[in-house]
Enzyme design. Structure first.
Site, PDB file in Angstrom:
ATOM      1  N   ASP A 138      35.229  18.143  -1.715  1.00 45.25           N
ATOM      2  CA  ASP A 138      36.176  17.053  -1.464  1.00 45.25           C
ATOM      3  C   ASP A 138      35.450  15.711  -1.578  1.00 45.25           C
ATOM      4  OD1 ASP A 138      38.579  15.867  -0.908  1.00 45.25           O
ATOM      5  OD2 ASP A 138      38.368  16.011   1.268  1.00 45.25           O
ATOM      6  N   HIS A 145      40.705   3.708   1.223  1.00 44.94           N
ATOM      7  CA  HIS A 145      40.633   4.705   2.292  1.00 44.94           C
ATOM      8  C   HIS A 145      39.282   4.611   2.999  1.00 44.94           C
ATOM      9  CE1 HIS A 145      40.994   8.498   4.444  1.00 44.94           C
ATOM     10  NE2 HIS A 145      39.879   8.923   3.877  1.00 44.94           N
ATOM     11  N   ARG A 154      33.640   2.629  12.540  1.00 42.04           N
ATOM     12  CA  ARG A 154      32.482   1.735  12.669  1.00 42.04           C
ATOM     13  C   ARG A 154      32.904   0.310  12.334  1.00 42.04           C
ATOM     14  NH1 ARG A 154      31.437   5.869   9.468  1.00 42.04           N
ATOM     15  NH2 ARG A 154      31.863   4.499   7.708  1.00 42.04           N
ATOM     16  N   GLU A 210      45.755  14.619   4.687  1.00 36.20           N
ATOM     17  CA  GLU A 210      45.231  13.661   3.709  1.00 36.20           C
ATOM     18  C   GLU A 210      45.843  13.997   2.361  1.00 36.20           C
ATOM     19  OE1 GLU A 210      40.897  13.710   3.890  1.00 36.20           O
ATOM     20  OE2 GLU A 210      40.926  12.270   5.542  1.00 36.20           O
ATOM     21  N   GLU A 212      45.894  14.103  -1.432  1.00 34.30           N
ATOM     22  CA  GLU A 212      44.845  14.054  -2.447  1.00 34.30           C
ATOM     23  C   GLU A 212      45.313  14.750  -3.729  1.00 34.30           C
ATOM     24  OE1 GLU A 212      40.994  15.201  -1.015  1.00 34.30           O
ATOM     25  OE2 GLU A 212      41.391  14.439   1.019  1.00 34.30           O
ATOM     26  N   ASP A 244      44.341  17.845   2.542  1.00 34.59           N
ATOM     27  CA  ASP A 244      43.106  18.099   3.294  1.00 34.59           C
ATOM     28  C   ASP A 244      43.402  17.843   4.773  1.00 34.59           C
ATOM     29  OD1 ASP A 244      40.483  18.301   4.172  1.00 34.59           O
ATOM     30  OD2 ASP A 244      39.943  16.275   3.534  1.00 34.59           O
ATOM     31  N   ARG A 248      41.203  14.614  13.676  1.00 34.75           N
ATOM     32  CA  ARG A 248      40.394  13.392  13.778  1.00 34.75           C
ATOM     33  C   ARG A 248      39.523  13.343  15.011  1.00 34.75           C
ATOM     34  NH1 ARG A 248      40.451  12.174   8.592  1.00 34.75           N
ATOM     35  NH2 ARG A 248      42.533  11.671   7.806  1.00 34.75           N
ATOM     36  N   GLN A 251      36.667  15.549  14.306  1.00 33.69           N
ATOM     37  CA  GLN A 251      35.879  14.915  13.254  1.00 33.69           C
ATOM     38  C   GLN A 251      34.959  13.821  13.801  1.00 33.69           C
ATOM     39  OE1 GLN A 251      38.283  13.254  10.080  1.00 33.69           O
ATOM     40  NE2 GLN A 251      36.518  12.516   8.911  1.00 33.69           N
ATOM     41  N   TYR A 255      30.979  14.522  13.067  1.00 34.34           N
ATOM     42  CA  TYR A 255      30.668  14.185  11.668  1.00 34.34           C
ATOM     43  C   TYR A 255      29.290  13.586  11.434  1.00 34.34           C
ATOM     44  CZ  TYR A 255      31.225   9.062  11.737  1.00 34.34           C
ATOM     45  OH  TYR A 255      31.057   7.728  11.957  1.00 34.34           O
ATOM     46  N   LYS A 264      37.822  19.996   9.281  1.00 42.01           N
ATOM     47  CA  LYS A 264      38.472  20.035   7.968  1.00 42.01           C
ATOM     48  C   LYS A 264      38.695  21.460   7.459  1.00 42.01           C
ATOM     49  CE  LYS A 264      37.966  15.529   6.630  1.00 42.01           C
ATOM     50  NZ  LYS A 264      39.009  14.705   5.985  1.00 42.01           N
ATOM     51  N   THR A 268      43.288  24.073   4.011  1.00 42.77           N
ATOM     52  CA  THR A 268      43.527  23.080   2.962  1.00 42.77           C
ATOM     53  C   THR A 268      44.663  23.641   2.112  1.00 42.77           C
ATOM     54  OG1 THR A 268      41.167  22.537   2.928  1.00 42.77           O
ATOM     55  CG2 THR A 268      42.487  21.789   1.047  1.00 42.77           C
ATOM     56  N   THR A 371      41.381  11.153   0.002  1.00 41.60           N
ATOM     57  CA  THR A 371      42.669  10.548   0.331  1.00 41.60           C
ATOM     58  C   THR A 371      42.997   9.413  -0.642  1.00 41.60           C
ATOM     59  OG1 THR A 371      42.188  11.012   2.618  1.00 41.60           O
ATOM     60  CG2 THR A 371      43.996   9.482   2.195  1.00 41.60           C
ATOM     61  N   GLU A 385      45.017   6.118   8.947  1.00 41.40           N
ATOM     62  CA  GLU A 385      45.126   4.756   8.411  1.00 41.40           C
ATOM     63  C   GLU A 385      46.485   4.134   8.731  1.00 41.40           C
ATOM     64  OE1 GLU A 385      43.623   4.092   4.203  1.00 41.40           O
ATOM     65  OE2 GLU A 385      43.547   6.271   4.368  1.00 41.40           O
TER      66      GLU A 385
HETATM   67 MN    MN Z   1      39.706  14.532   2.321  1.00 37.86          MN
END
Ligand code: MN
Length: 440
Positions: A138, A145, A154, A210, A212, A244, A248, A251, A255, A264, A268, A371, A385
């Protein structure tokens, strides 16, 4: 382009000529299906609301030369062998199939040339993941995005300095790729609730999708071999939709430093029909515009051809239907619409980058774009988002609010390609319904 792309072509199969079909005669995507109540998986081509069973068509004397080779590779339970077929063979097959299916509905001089049983209504078919997917990767190819998500995780450092040089990706998991229509169980995992500093284990409270686009690898590469950018598309067989699914809260806890893992790989979803590279020809677009202040890609990721036509003018839409909406028989509500032409990296750049260290690619491997989000409001391809991590909930037509997905919510993705002077073709649907976590 050739006569198979001619927008004036019609089919003797009436449903293929309807203005809202995703599968007019100019499309002809491949998929794997079975007749309901029959376990045998077959390769088919979508046309209107029908499926041509290519293996079944072999009993008639319809195919010659290279087109016959391709038709024989369709007599399999998946598309892997077909995906390796040389481009000119696939092209001959497409030209011959287009010829067999073309005609004017109601014109009695046109006779269905297919043997009895070779045409199956989609309503009588069950669809499957079309290839044996050895590996799934992915990408993260939308700079919008990446910037939006970066701002949330961040705020002072949204885009890492590598982003404009490297098509960023992570290795996904192939075993949990499921076909459109498969229920998705809310995953459990570790997360840290806001205000807390220690993790707890339980069902995710921030389940997201997501939107995609997927790219199937066709002809593979050898271990140690690299792929020049100008040859990259010769290794791409076709495209589909990919959801996907992402947790969150899991994640953001897991991550760093190695990227997403259990947030994730619980599921899928892919759409069943694979639109071939040749069918995409009329909708090619310039690669995303890089302002002169942006670094140019390194030479191995840069070419005039890629700049001028490496992109794809594809529109992708996401809809939601909650349990209340289904009970009230309300139509799915559109959450977003975006264009693949806004991506920072092209499919060719993704493939060349993936093989640039000598990593081998196999027929049936799947890449996803990341995404698809654009610059405008309403073009963000995930809830993280759209709602800014839940700060701005979305209001559904029932008055329900959504920060993230609830059990009973269904997410439906659709995509189409449309251009002046070309037919409108679509990818079909990619849908999944969220069901509650298991009790134990
Ligand atoms: Mn993705």
């Amino acid at each position: 382009m050739n006569e198979t792309h001619d927008p004036s072509l019609t089919s003797w199969i009436e449903s293929a000529n309807s203005a809202d079909t995703d599968f007019p005669i100019q499309n002809l995507p491949f998929g794997v299906f079975s007749r309901k109540g029959d376990a045998e998986r077959r390769v088919g081509v979508a046309i209107g609301d029908q499926i041509v069973d290519i293996g079944e068509s072999l009993s008639a004397n319809l195919w010659t030369g290279k087109a016959r080779d391709v038709a024989r590779w369709c007599d399999r339970p998946n598309l892997n062998e077909l995906m390796e077929a040389p481009r000119d063979s696939l092209s001959e097959f497409r030209a011959r199939l287009s010829e067999l299916l073309s005609g004017t509905p109601g014109d009695t001089s046109v006779i269905n040339p297919l043997p009895p049983g070779a045409l199956v209504p989609m309503s009588e078919a069950e669809m499957f993941v079309p290839a044996q997917i050895g590996d799934y990767t992915d990408f993260y190819a939308s700079i919008y995005h990446a910037t939006n998500v970066g701002k949330i995780f961040r705020p002072d450092n949204p885009l890492f300095p590598n982003y404009k040089h490297v098509p960023i990706a992570y290795h996904g998991r192939a075993s949990s790729i499921v076909i459109s229509g498969t229920d998705v169980t809310r995953p459990k995992g570790q997360s840290v609730a806001s205000g807390s500093t220690t993790p707890a284990f339980g069902p995710t409270q921030m389940l997201d999708y997501e939107a995609e686009v997927g790219f199937y690898v066709g002809r593979g590469t050898k271990l140690g071999e690299t792929v020049p950018l100008e040859d990259a598309e010769e290794h791409l067989f076709g495209i589909c939709l990919v959801n996907d699914w992402s947790a969150r809260d899991i994640q953001s806890w897991e991550y760093q430093p190695l990227g997403p893992f259990l947030s994730k790989n619980f599921a899928t979803t892919v759409s069943p029909w694979v639109v071939t590279w040749e069918a995409l020809e009329p909708y090619r677009a310039p690669a995303f515009f890089r302002p002169p202040s942006d670094p140019q890609p390194l030479p191995h990721l840069s070419s005039d051809k890629n700049r001028n036509e490496g992109g794809l003018d594809l529109n992708i839409e996401v809809y939601i239907r909650s349990m209340l909406m289904r009970e009230g028989r309300l139509r799915p509500f559109r959450l977003s619409a975006a264009s693949l032409a806004d991506m920072y990296w092209t499919p060719a750049q993704m493939l060349t980058h993936h093989a640039s260290n000598g990593c081998n690619l196999l027929p049936g491997d799947l890449f996803a774009s990341g995404t698809v989000s654009g610059p405008e409001s309403g073009s963000q391809g995930c809830l993280l988002e759209l709602t800014r991590r839940g700060a701005n909930p979305i209001v559904l037509p029932t008055g329900e609010e959504r920060k993230f997905l609830h059990d009973g919510d269904e997410i439906i993705m659709r995509a189409y390609l449309q251009r002046e002077g070309a037919a409108r073709i679509g990818l079909g649907e990619c849908s999944g319904l969220i069901v509650a976590s298991s009790k134990r």
